[in-house]
Design an enzyme around this catalytic site. Structure first.
Site, PDB file in Angstrom:
ATOM      1  N   ARG A  45       0.880  -1.171   0.000  1.00 43.28           N
ATOM      2  CA  ARG A  45       0.000   0.000   0.000  1.00 43.28           C
ATOM      3  C   ARG A  45       0.912   1.214   0.000  1.00 43.28           C
ATOM      4  NH1 ARG A  45      -2.532   4.105  -0.013  1.00 43.28           N
ATOM      5  NH2 ARG A  45      -4.614   4.482   0.855  1.00 43.28           N
ATOM      6  N   GLU A  53     -11.361   4.375  -5.151  1.00 44.20           N
ATOM      7  CA  GLU A  53     -11.558   2.930  -5.024  1.00 44.20           C
ATOM      8  C   GLU A  53     -12.149   2.326  -6.293  1.00 44.20           C
ATOM      9  OE1 GLU A  53     -11.291   1.180  -1.963  1.00 44.20           O
ATOM     10  OE2 GLU A  53     -10.742   2.919  -0.743  1.00 44.20           O
ATOM     11  N   ARG A  95      -0.160  -5.409   5.057  1.00 48.15           N
ATOM     12  CA  ARG A  95       0.388  -4.901   3.794  1.00 48.15           C
ATOM     13  C   ARG A  95       1.643  -4.080   4.070  1.00 48.15           C
ATOM     14  NH1 ARG A  95      -4.881  -1.880   1.440  1.00 48.15           N
ATOM     15  NH2 ARG A  95      -4.552  -0.752   3.382  1.00 48.15           N
TER      16      ARG A  95
END
Ligand SMILES: [Zn+2]
Length: 205
Positions: A45, A53, A95
């Site tokens: 990320r 999104e 992440r």
């Protein structure tokens, strides 16, 4: 040894450890404008940015999400990238949190500068905060990319949290919990966004 050569030698010595430890990663898959998967299977990320999104629960992709994904693909897909970490190496979902570079290009910065992502400041990972905010100002002035969409103000004021870099509608329960010293008021929603604040996920201002 002459002075110039000695200078070069010093630069070499200083750069040596970073050369030894800089590791290349290859991007196998691009999920959206700010998230990718590496060959190792790890998800990355990007730090300091928030791209629209691709898949919201209802209504499909957000405005400019497809363009942002396409742009990110063009920059990093199947390319060797360098990752730079800030204070936290991973988020709560496991992440990797990183600044991403392809050759000389600072990917996180390019996304913001060209209007494919908003600057999103999330302490403690704020190393390039000022740079990202100034890139965003550039994009906003040009109405580049996602800034073509103008959202209307639906409140007379908004309540920001100086510590968390988030902002709320005045009626939001989370707004009431902000301690006075961290509280900051805004009259339009653009003002907090301009300086890297994220709209609350609960009251969605
Ligand atoms: Zn809220």
């Amino acid at each position: 040894m002459n002075r110039k050569l000695f200078g070069l030698f010093l630069v070499f010595l200083i750069a040596l450890p970073s050369l030894a430890y800089s590791k290349d990663y290859v991007v196998r898959r691009v999920i959206d404008g700010d998230t990718v998967v590496l060959e190792s299977g790890e998800t990355v990320r990007y730090i300091g940015v928030d791209a629209p999104e691709m898949a919201k629960k209802k209504g499909g992709a957000e405005f400019f999400a497809r363009e942002a994904t396409r742009f990110n693909k063009r920059l990093v897909l199947l390319k060797k990238v360098r990752l730079e970490f800030d204070q936290e190496k991973k988020d709560a979902y496991g992440r990797l949190l990183a600044y991403v570079y392809v050759k000389g290009v600072f990917v996180n910065g390019e996304l913001v500068r060209q209007g494919y992502a908003r600057a999103m400041i999330k302490p403690p990972n704020t190393r390039y905060k000022d740079m990202l905010i100034s890139y965003q100002r550039e994009a906003m002035e040009k109405d580049a990319g996602l800034w073509q969409e103008k959202k209307k103000d639906t409140e007379r004021s908004y309540v920001g949290n100086k510590r968390a870099y988030t902002f709320h509608r005045p009626s939001c329960p989370s707004a009431a919990k902000i301690p006075p010293k961290n509280r900051i008021m805004f009259t339009t929603r653009t003002d907090p966004i301009k300086i890297g604040y994220t709209p609350c996920r609960r009251c969605k201002p």
